[in-house]
Design a protein around this motif. Structure first.
Motif, PDB file in Angstrom:
ATOM      1  N   GLY A 163       7.928   2.481  24.013  1.00  0.00           N
ATOM      2  CA  GLY A 163       7.396   3.840  23.824  1.00  0.00           C
ATOM      3  C   GLY A 163       6.683   4.386  25.049  1.00  0.00           C
ATOM      4  O   GLY A 163       7.146   4.239  26.187  1.00  0.00           O
ATOM      5  N   GLY A 164       5.537   4.999  24.783  1.00  0.00           N
ATOM      6  CA  GLY A 164       4.819   5.748  25.804  1.00  0.00           C
ATOM      7  C   GLY A 164       4.477   4.955  27.064  1.00  0.00           C
ATOM      8  O   GLY A 164       4.501   5.505  28.170  1.00  0.00           O
ATOM      9  N   ARG A 209       7.643   4.767  29.221  1.00  0.00           N
ATOM     10  CA  ARG A 209       7.926   6.126  29.703  1.00  0.00           C
ATOM     11  C   ARG A 209       6.947   6.538  30.806  1.00  0.00           C
ATOM     12  O   ARG A 209       7.355   7.001  31.882  1.00  0.00           O
ATOM     13  CB  ARG A 209       7.815   7.089  28.503  1.00  0.00           C
ATOM     14  N   ASP A 243       1.951   0.160  23.271  1.00  0.00           N
ATOM     15  CA  ASP A 243       2.541  -0.273  22.006  1.00  0.00           C
ATOM     16  C   ASP A 243       3.541  -1.382  22.306  1.00  0.00           C
ATOM     17  O   ASP A 243       4.288  -1.316  23.285  1.00  0.00           O
ATOM     18  CB  ASP A 243       3.260   0.903  21.326  1.00  0.00           C
ATOM     19  N   ARG A 298      13.670   5.690  16.899  1.00  0.00           N
ATOM     20  CA  ARG A 298      12.592   6.419  17.576  1.00  0.00           C
ATOM     21  C   ARG A 298      12.995   7.874  17.842  1.00  0.00           C
ATOM     22  O   ARG A 298      14.157   8.216  17.745  1.00  0.00           O
ATOM     23  CB  ARG A 298      12.195   5.681  18.847  1.00  0.00           C
ATOM     24  N   ASP A 299      12.003   8.698  18.174  1.00  0.00           N
ATOM     25  CA  ASP A 299      12.275  10.141  18.205  1.00  0.00           C
ATOM     26  C   ASP A 299      13.090  10.574  19.434  1.00  0.00           C
ATOM     27  O   ASP A 299      14.168  11.150  19.302  1.00  0.00           O
ATOM     28  CB  ASP A 299      10.980  10.964  18.066  1.00  0.00           C
ATOM     29  N   ASN A 348      11.373   7.950  24.789  1.00  0.00           N
ATOM     30  CA  ASN A 348      10.422   7.113  24.054  1.00  0.00           C
ATOM     31  C   ASN A 348      11.102   5.878  23.471  1.00  0.00           C
ATOM     32  O   ASN A 348      10.478   5.119  22.741  1.00  0.00           O
ATOM     33  CB  ASN A 348       9.801   7.905  22.885  1.00  0.00           C
ATOM     34  N   ASP A 362      12.364  12.778   9.778  1.00  0.00           N
ATOM     35  CA  ASP A 362      10.901  12.942   9.756  1.00  0.00           C
ATOM     36  C   ASP A 362      10.524  14.274  10.407  1.00  0.00           C
ATOM     37  O   ASP A 362      10.621  14.437  11.619  1.00  0.00           O
ATOM     38  CB  ASP A 362      10.236  11.778  10.505  1.00  0.00           C
ATOM     39  N   LEU A 389       7.809  15.532  11.139  1.00  0.00           N
ATOM     40  CA  LEU A 389       6.730  15.493  12.126  1.00  0.00           C
ATOM     41  C   LEU A 389       7.288  15.519  13.542  1.00  0.00           C
ATOM     42  O   LEU A 389       6.627  15.960  14.479  1.00  0.00           O
ATOM     43  CB  LEU A 389       5.872  14.229  11.948  1.00  0.00           C
ATOM     44  N   ARG A 441       4.961  18.924  21.264  1.00  0.00           N
ATOM     45  CA  ARG A 441       3.781  18.402  21.967  1.00  0.00           C
ATOM     46  C   ARG A 441       4.184  17.755  23.296  1.00  0.00           C
ATOM     47  O   ARG A 441       3.529  17.965  24.323  1.00  0.00           O
ATOM     48  CB  ARG A 441       3.047  17.378  21.088  1.00  0.00           C
ATOM     49  N   ARG A 499       3.131  18.678  27.157  1.00  0.00           N
ATOM     50  CA  ARG A 499       2.550  17.719  28.086  1.00  0.00           C
ATOM     51  C   ARG A 499       3.336  17.655  29.396  1.00  0.00           C
ATOM     52  O   ARG A 499       2.758  17.559  30.472  1.00  0.00           O
ATOM     53  CB  ARG A 499       2.506  16.328  27.458  1.00  0.00           C
ATOM     54  N   ARG A 555      -3.779  17.473  19.320  1.00  0.00           N
ATOM     55  CA  ARG A 555      -3.393  16.799  20.569  1.00  0.00           C
ATOM     56  C   ARG A 555      -2.602  17.743  21.467  1.00  0.00           C
ATOM     57  O   ARG A 555      -2.803  17.777  22.684  1.00  0.00           O
ATOM     58  CB  ARG A 555      -2.573  15.547  20.272  1.00  0.00           C
TER      59      ARG A 555
HETATM   60  P1  ATP Z   1       1.333   8.995  23.558  1.00  0.00           P
HETATM   61  O1  ATP Z   1       1.240   8.963  25.046  1.00  0.00           O
HETATM   62  O2  ATP Z   1       1.055  10.344  22.987  1.00  0.00           O
HETATM   63  O3  ATP Z   1       0.648   7.863  22.857  1.00  0.00           O
HETATM   64  P2  ATP Z   1       3.687   7.675  22.636  1.00  0.00           P
HETATM   65  O4  ATP Z   1       5.110   7.895  22.958  1.00  0.00           O
HETATM   66  O5  ATP Z   1       3.108   6.348  22.975  1.00  0.00           O
HETATM   67  O6  ATP Z   1       2.900   8.854  23.299  1.00  0.00           O
HETATM   68  P3  ATP Z   1       2.882   7.118  19.927  1.00  0.00           P
HETATM   69  O7  ATP Z   1       2.535   8.096  18.854  1.00  0.00           O
HETATM   70  O8  ATP Z   1       1.825   6.227  20.463  1.00  0.00           O
HETATM   71  O9  ATP Z   1       3.542   7.974  21.092  1.00  0.00           O
HETATM   72  O10 ATP Z   1       4.101   6.275  19.385  1.00  0.00           O
HETATM   73  C1  ATP Z   1       4.649   5.169  20.101  1.00  0.00           C
HETATM   74  C2  ATP Z   1       6.166   5.196  19.991  1.00  0.00           C
HETATM   75  O11 ATP Z   1       6.573   5.120  18.629  1.00  0.00           O
HETATM   76  C3  ATP Z   1       6.814   6.483  20.506  1.00  0.00           C
HETATM   77  O12 ATP Z   1       7.053   6.415  21.879  1.00  0.00           O
HETATM   78  C4  ATP Z   1       8.082   6.546  19.709  1.00  0.00           C
HETATM   79  O13 ATP Z   1       9.038   5.652  20.257  1.00  0.00           O
HETATM   80  C5  ATP Z   1       7.679   5.964  18.370  1.00  0.00           C
HETATM   81  N1  ATP Z   1       7.240   6.980  17.390  1.00  0.00           N
HETATM   82  C6  ATP Z   1       5.993   7.345  17.063  1.00  0.00           C
HETATM   83  N2  ATP Z   1       5.975   8.246  16.087  1.00  0.00           N
HETATM   84  C7  ATP Z   1       7.259   8.487  15.775  1.00  0.00           C
HETATM   85  C8  ATP Z   1       7.924   9.332  14.827  1.00  0.00           C
HETATM   86  N3  ATP Z   1       7.243  10.138  14.000  1.00  0.00           N
HETATM   87  N4  ATP Z   1       9.260   9.280  14.788  1.00  0.00           N
HETATM   88  C9  ATP Z   1       9.969   8.479  15.622  1.00  0.00           C
HETATM   89  N5  ATP Z   1       9.420   7.685  16.515  1.00  0.00           N
HETATM   90  C10 ATP Z   1       8.080   7.668  16.606  1.00  0.00           C
END
Ligand code: ATP
Ligand code: MG
Length: 407
Positions: A7-8, A11, A23, A91-92, A96, A131, A133, A140, A144, A183
């Protein structure tokens, strides 16, 4: 078991951005093995654990299936057989959906790195639509990373549009929505969040009161941009450029909602929009259960922003009423935030971004003059109870008259 960063963190490292929270995903492990290693479970039926020392999140690789409406309508399947690729596909966004082992070897089955280089926010699979959301999340991320040149892929925007039209957005809880909204407002370009929501039809569902501002004209003399929606976006943009706190940014977004109610015959004027907007601001506040300080400031800015713009012309008695309404004696910070929001409103106009706003210093001076009226001499004269309050008001009015004359 194998452990990957996901994830983040992946990235943002590839983007050369600071990584704050990490994560992790764990492949090939059972809940029992995790507990035996000292990881602490986060939720009852959710395969996520906290590291015994770092406190970071470790999730067992899982697949998801939609089984109903809203967020509760998900079934998870976590088992040691679930592969990394299977976990990443739920994942979204592609950017990510990358993972990295402790040697920084990248696993990128859905071309996240390609999209990162092309500056594209693209959904991973059609399961994106499961989802709602994610509509807010994509908007968002757009807010960013707009500064880096990221845009939403047309096919992703199309999915977001379908989600917005399907009625699924209405199922989101106030808490989940507010978390994303708050956020997003704190990102570098919060106006992009609103713009993307508008582009996919989500704004009309989530905040019809804001959506209604687009296409509503204002007098060109004060608003060279004319359109009230564009003005609102500019005010938000200014609030981020000036590093304003969330309370101010929220108030900026909602300050002109009354203009969406003006009968067309009265355009481009908006008589008493400060007043007509209050019930709309209240409705949006309550829809997302915004924190109390955000709610309060939005209502006060909605009601009094024109007072601020006209500060230098206000009678001393009106100035006093304004200061009393803000309880500036006990809540000086809130008055500062009011002034800040009004200044953003004044600057959020095409070509006027660099203008000065002498009203700010003037209002601060007035607040100071009123605050400096001492209670002690009035007590010594024998005033108490309601009479003391009245005497204090008279003295403050005198102080404000003197302030007006001398400035
Ligand atoms: P941030 O820098 O805002 O924390 P992030 O990408 O790490 O960004 P998180 O909300 O911490 O976002 O989630 C970690 C990972 O989990 C995301 O990168 C994405 O892969 C996955 N994820 C989180 N929420 C969702 C969702 N609603 N649907 C699909 N994947 C999600
Ligand atoms: Mg994160």
């Amino acid at each position: 078991m194998q452990i990957f960063k996901v994830g983040g963190a992946v990235r943002d490292r590839l983007l050369g951005k600071p990584v704050t929270d990490i994560d992790w995903v764990v492949v090939g492990a059972t809940t029992e093995e995790m507990l035996a290693k000292g990881y602490r479970p986060v939720g009852a039926d959710f395969p996520v654990f906290l590291h015994p020392k770092s406190g970071e999140e470790y999730a067992l690789a899982r697949t998801e299936r939609k089984s109903g409406r809203g967020y509760g309508g998900f079934t998870f399947h976590a088992s040691p057989e679930v592969t990394l690729e299977e976990d990443l596909i739920r994942r979204d966004l592609t950017i990510n959906a990358m993972a990295e082992d402790d040697q920084q070897n990248l696993t990128d089955p859905y071309q996240g790195q390609r999209d990162l280089e092309a500056r594209i926010l693209r959904h991973v699979s059609p399961a994106f639509a499961e989802d709602p959301l994610r509509v807010l999340r994509v908007a968002r991320f757009a807010a960013r990373y707009a500064g880096l040149g990221f845009t939403v892929a047309p096919e992703t925007l199309e999915l977001m549009r379908q989600l917005s039209e399907s009625g699924e957005l209405e199922v989101l809880t106030a808490e989940r929505s507010w978390k994303e909204i708050s956020r997003a407002l704190m990102e570098d370009q919060p106006q992009v969040f609103i713009q993307v929501l508008r582009d996919c039809g989500a704004l009309k569902v989530l905040m019809p009161e804001v959506d209604a501002l687009f296409g509503v004209p204002q007098p060109e003399a004060h608003h060279p941009e004319i359109d009230t929606g564009l003005h609102t976006l500019s005010v938000l943009e200014q609030s981020a450029l000036h590093k304003q706190p969330l309370t101010v940014r929220w108030a900026c977004l909602l300050h002109d909602l009354g203009k969406g109610l003006t009968p067309e015959e009265q355009w481009p004027r908006h008589i008493a929009h400060e007043h007509t907007g209050l019930k709309l601001i209240k409705a949006v506040n309550e829809r997302f259960k915004a924190p109390k300080d955000c709610q309060e400031l939005a209502l006060l800015v909605g009601k009094y922003h024109t007072h601020s713009h006209r500060a230098l012309e206000l009678k001393a008695s009106t100035l006093l009423e304004l200061l009393q309404s803000f309880d500036v004696y006990r809540r000086p910070q809130r008055f500062e935030e009011f002034i800040a929001a009004c200044e953003m409103d004044a600057r959020g106009r095409k070509g006027l971004e660099q203008r000065s706003y002498p009203q700010a210093e003037y209002l601060r001076g007035a607040a100071k003059a009123a605050r400096e009226v001492a209670v002690q001499p009035l007590l010594e004269k024998g005033f108490k109870g309601p009479e003391l309050g009245e005497a204090l008001k008279r003295e403050r009015l005198k102080a404000l008259k003197a302030y007006k004359e001398n400035s």
